[in-house]
Design a protein around this motif. Structure first.
Motif, PDB file in Angstrom:
ATOM      1  N   GLY A   1       0.606  -1.341   0.119  1.00 22.98           N
ATOM      2  CA  GLY A   1       0.403  -0.143  -0.256  1.00 22.98           C
ATOM      3  C   GLY A   1       0.936   0.879   0.271  1.00 22.98           C
ATOM      4  N   ASP A   2       1.492   1.499   1.137  1.00 20.90           N
ATOM      5  CA  ASP A   2       2.288   2.793   1.338  1.00 20.90           C
ATOM      6  C   ASP A   2       3.633   2.617   0.696  1.00 20.90           C
ATOM      7  N   ARG A   3       4.168   1.629   0.302  1.00 21.61           N
ATOM      8  CA  ARG A   3       5.571   0.551   0.306  1.00 21.61           C
ATOM      9  C   ARG A   3       5.532  -0.224  -0.288  1.00 21.61           C
ATOM     10  N   THR A   4       6.207  -0.592  -1.723  1.00 24.26           N
ATOM     11  CA  THR A   4       5.856  -1.658  -2.248  1.00 24.26           C
ATOM     12  C   THR A   4       7.641  -2.725  -1.167  1.00 24.26           C
ATOM     13  N   ARG A   5       7.921  -3.465  -0.686  1.00 20.95           N
ATOM     14  CA  ARG A   5       8.777  -4.015  -0.165  1.00 20.95           C
ATOM     15  C   ARG A   5       9.698  -5.182  -1.344  1.00 20.95           C
TER      16      ARG A   5
ATOM     17  N   GLY B   1       5.512   2.750  -3.351  1.00 14.50           N
ATOM     18  CA  GLY B   1       3.910   2.200  -3.351  1.00 14.50           C
ATOM     19  C   GLY B   1       3.466   2.271  -4.696  1.00 14.50           C
ATOM     20  N   ARG B   2       3.680   3.085  -5.345  1.00 11.47           N
ATOM     21  CA  ARG B   2       3.048   3.837  -6.594  1.00 11.47           C
ATOM     22  C   ARG B   2       3.759   2.926  -7.389  1.00 11.47           C
ATOM     23  N   ALA B   3       5.323   3.103  -7.237  1.00  7.85           N
ATOM     24  CA  ALA B   3       6.187   1.929  -8.428  1.00  7.85           C
ATOM     25  C   ALA B   3       6.241   0.793  -7.923  1.00  7.85           C
ATOM     26  N   SER B   4       5.624   0.156  -9.553  1.00 13.78           N
ATOM     27  CA  SER B   4       5.584  -1.153  -9.475  1.00 13.78           C
ATOM     28  C   SER B   4       6.580  -2.409 -10.389  1.00 13.78           C
ATOM     29  N   PHE B   5       6.949  -3.372  -9.749  1.00 10.60           N
ATOM     30  CA  PHE B   5       7.779  -4.157  -9.497  1.00 10.60           C
ATOM     31  C   PHE B   5       7.092  -5.754 -10.260  1.00 10.60           C
ATOM     32  N   ALA B   6       8.043  -6.058 -11.780  1.00  2.65           N
ATOM     33  CA  ALA B   6       7.739  -7.448 -11.993  1.00  2.65           C
ATOM     34  C   ALA B   6       9.636  -8.195 -11.060  1.00  2.65           C
TER      35      ALA B   6
ATOM     36  N   GLY C   1      11.974 -10.531 -11.598  1.00  8.49           N
ATOM     37  CA  GLY C   1      13.035 -10.441 -12.754  1.00  8.49           C
ATOM     38  C   GLY C   1      13.595  -9.474 -12.764  1.00  8.49           C
ATOM     39  N   ASP C   2      12.970  -8.489 -12.771  1.00  6.13           N
ATOM     40  CA  ASP C   2      13.538  -6.765 -13.288  1.00  6.13           C
ATOM     41  C   ASP C   2      15.289  -6.626 -12.628  1.00  6.13           C
ATOM     42  N   THR C   3      15.459  -5.917 -13.754  1.00  4.96           N
ATOM     43  CA  THR C   3      17.136  -4.919 -12.845  1.00  4.96           C
ATOM     44  C   THR C   3      17.016  -4.289 -12.013  1.00  4.96           C
ATOM     45  N   VAL C   4      17.063  -3.682 -11.202  1.00  6.91           N
ATOM     46  CA  VAL C   4      17.122  -2.617 -11.173  1.00  6.91           C
ATOM     47  C   VAL C   4      18.576  -2.257 -10.112  1.00  6.91           C
ATOM     48  N   ARG C   5      19.209  -0.459  -9.583  1.00  2.00           N
ATOM     49  CA  ARG C   5      20.138   0.177  -9.305  1.00  2.00           C
ATOM     50  C   ARG C   5      19.744   0.221  -7.906  1.00  2.00           C
ATOM     51  N   ILE C   6      20.537  -0.280  -7.142  1.00  2.00           N
ATOM     52  CA  ILE C   6      20.802   0.082  -5.646  1.00  2.00           C
ATOM     53  C   ILE C   6      21.736   1.478  -5.085  1.00  2.00           C
ATOM     54  N   ALA C   7      21.492   2.167  -4.583  1.00  2.00           N
ATOM     55  CA  ALA C   7      22.420   2.775  -4.165  1.00  2.00           C
ATOM     56  C   ALA C   7      22.484   2.637  -2.404  1.00  2.00           C
ATOM     57  N   ILE C   8      22.925   3.573  -1.907  1.00  2.00           N
ATOM     58  CA  ILE C   8      23.938   3.069  -0.833  1.00  2.00           C
ATOM     59  C   ILE C   8      23.881   4.279   0.404  1.00  2.00           C
ATOM     60  N   ASP C   9      23.531   5.777   0.973  1.00  2.00           N
ATOM     61  CA  ASP C   9      24.639   6.105   1.572  1.00  2.00           C
ATOM     62  C   ASP C   9      25.104   5.962   2.694  1.00  2.00           C
TER      63      ASP C   9
END
Lengths: 268, 350
Positions: free
Chosen positions: B305-309, B326-331, B333-341
């Motif tokens: 709802g408020d987010r996607t885990r 929450g509004r971004a949708s993922f399937a 197998g999708d590839t994402v780039r992640i950033a960490i501070d």
């Protein structure tokens, strides 16, 4: 109508109903016949000889002391089992260790051991104490031994079901000391068990014969002992009238205690 | 619960070297020293068997600490007093309401024990029921109440005697989730309004964070960390706390020469050097197609709802939980780039 009902209930239903009624008949018929015999002028002739209350009058003349003694013993036995049994059940409910479990087992011994053996043991041990041997208290002791486990068991069952420990902790947190907790929390919440235990104790005591037959003296006869007496030595009509009186005494008592036991349970 | 606030005297509580060994030798609680300020709400948080309930019961007077331990309410040493003489209010997990009494009698029990006459008793019970918005239930039997109503009766019963401190033993555990959230807010408001010293035991980190001025995190009979909810959440003392309070990712890292090598990439680093375990919260991992340091594949996407885990697997074979909007949708197998501070990372010695 009949065909509809017949269609709804199969053959098995009617067979079961028939069997149930048959069993009821087998149980009730002897009681009814016995009661009838108590008011029949002459049992050998049958009901045609007429109905009478003179056998009842005769029993009351000859055996009213046994009736009173039975009531006295039953009430004293109830008092004793309440005073002894409720605290015992409480301790057993609150402290479950090997010692209390052993005690619980020992307590039920008088049920397992034949009444005659218990009575004999009492006579061997206390028979020499003349005053005690001759008094009705001797019978009372036997009855208390025999009925105490029933009281303890039924109170314990309820106490174990209501989570006494937490209720008491709740009461203690509000400032209640032991005595107040016991009387305002423990006892009221164990009431259904206490009532059903009382029901059992009174009934068992009034009808007790095994122990009493050995423990009684000619001057301390209870109702069942008198009953055996009259069966053995008097006309069958008198014995039956005696049974009738027993029923009249014990059935209202049972109904009353049943009603109390239901009253004590929380409504569902 | 918002009527006339009964203010309470804020009584501080102190535990000195309170340990508990049960017969048979089980050590339920290692010696604990704790100061609780007057009016403070302290939550004991930990998994079952961590010693939190034992500590509460020692404060209540339901358990005695091992010899040498002592409990103070203000300047009074109450160690030797049984619970009935400590003047505490206690709310039990099962509520311990008396089934042989109705609501008003339950609430009035403590007053009756204190010998307060009927008229004043009725008045105070009425006041308390009004504060809890339960006047209509006064004559109900306990078994005619819902779980939430029982909970309020238990609170009212504990508070009406004006206890020195209020003890709550997992008071919301027996309720369903929705009700729990509502009552949590009510309890929070009530505790702040009354200003009473309150000690609250729970295994639910959400409850702990919402209610506590300070959280005492316990594990295996020991205090692991004491701090404000923010402290405990953002600066957990060890991986156990980090994991128990909220969700956390644990990553292998190597630090040297001002750089931290994590997830196959280097980030600037000012912390400890050498091989490290670093902890990062799911909400502190960003998805950033441009500046993201590492690539990862989505293996689970749970829409809340408020987010996607998201659960993703990185090229280095590590698994991370990430919170995406929450509004971004993922399937899968999708590839994402992640950033960490780097400043959101928490280093733990290996």
């Amino acid at each position: 109508m009949t065909t509809v009902t017949g269609a709804r209930h199969g053959v098995a239903f009617w067979l079961q109903l028939g069997f149930t009624l048959l069993v009821c008949m087998l149980l009730v018929a002897p009681m009814l016949l016995s009661l009838l015999a108590g008011v029949t002028e002459n049992y050998l002739v049958g009901i045609e000889s007429g109905l009478t209350t003179r056998w009842i009058a005769e029993v009351l003349r000859g055996y009213s002391d046994t009736i009173l003694l039975s009531l006295q013993v039953a009430l004293a036995c109830l008092a004793a089992t309440l005073v002894l049994g409720v605290p015992v059940a409480y301790v057993l409910a609150r402290r479950g260790n090997w010692l209390t479990r052993l005690f619980e087992e020992l307590l039920t011994m008088p049920i397992a051991v034949p009444g005659l053996a218990t009575a004999l043991a009492l006579i061997i041990t206390y028979g020499g104490v003349g005053e005690f041997r001759r008094s009705w208290l001797f019978i009372l002791v036997g009855h208390v031994l025999f009925t105490l486990p029933f009281m303890v068991r039924s109170v314990l069952a309820v106490m174990s079901a209501v989570d006494l420990r937490t209720l008491e902790e709740g009461a203690a947190s509000l400032g209640a000391g032991f005595a107040r907790r016991f009387f305002t929390i423990v006892l009221p919440n164990s009431l259904p068990g206490i009532l059903s235990g009382s029901l059992m104790v009174v009934t068992l005591s009034i009808g007790e014969f095994n122990l009493t037959w050995l423990l009684h003296t000619p001057l301390t006869k209870t109702l069942p002992v008198g009953l055996a007496d009259s069966y053995a030595s008097l006309r069958i009509e008198i014995g039956s009238a005696y049974t009738l009186i027993f029923f009249v005494m014990v059935i209202p008592l049972l109904l009353l205690l049943q009603a109390l036991a239901r009253f004590g349970q929380p409504p569902r | 619960m918002s009527r006339d606030p009964l203010r309470f005297e804020p009584v501080p509580v102190r535990l000195n070297a309170c340990a508990k060994t049960f017969p048979g030798g089980t050590r339920a609680l290692e010696p604990i020293d704790l100061e609780i300020a007057g009016g403070e709400t302290v939550v004991f948080l930990g998994p079952s068997g961590c010693g939190k309930t034992t500590t509460l019961r020692i404060i209540a007077g339901l358990e005695q600490p091992d010899p040498g331990g002592s409990v103070f309410f203000g300047s009074e040493d109450v160690t030797a007093l049984p619970i009935e003489r400590r003047n505490v209010g206690m709310v039990f997990q099962s509520y311990a309401l008396f089934p042989n009494m109705d609501v008003a009698q339950n609430v009035g029990y403590g007053l009756r024990v204190r010998g307060i006459d009927r008229r004043r008793r009725d008045a105070r019970v009425g006041e308390m029921l009004a504060m809890m918005q339960m006047e209509a239930l006064a004559r109900r039997r306990i078994d005619q109440l819902s779980g939430g109503q029982r909970q309020r009766v238990a609170l009212a019963r504990a508070l009406v005697v004006r206890p020195r401190i209020l003890l709550l033993d997992e008071p919301l555990t027996a309720l369903d989730a929705k009700l729990r959230d509502g009552l949590r807010l009510e309890i929070d408001r009530l505790l702040r309004q009354l200003g009473i010293t309150a000690i609250y035991v729970t295994h639910d980190q959400g409850e702990a964070m919402a209610l506590a001025d300070r959280i005492v995190v316990m594990s295996g009979g020991r205090v692991v960390q004491i701090g404000t909810p923010r402290d405990v959440y953002f600066r957990p003392a060890d991986p156990f706390v980090a994991d128990f309070v909220g969700t956390t990712n644990r990553l292998q890292a190597q630090a040297a020469d001002g750089r931290l090598h994590v997830l196959g990439a280097d980030v600037p680093w000012a912390g400890a050097t050498g091989p490290l375990a670093v902890l990062v919260r799911p909400e502190d991992v960003r998805l950033d197609a441009v500046t993201g340091q590492a690539e990862a594949k989505v293996t689970t996407a749970m829409f809340l709802g408020d987010r996607t885990r998201l659960v993703v697997e990185t090229g280095t074979g590590e698994t991370l939980s990430i919170d995406a909007p929450g509004r971004a949708s993922f399937a899968i197998g999708d590839t994402v780039r992640i950033a960490i501070d780097p400043d959101r990372l928490l280093a733990m010695p290996l």
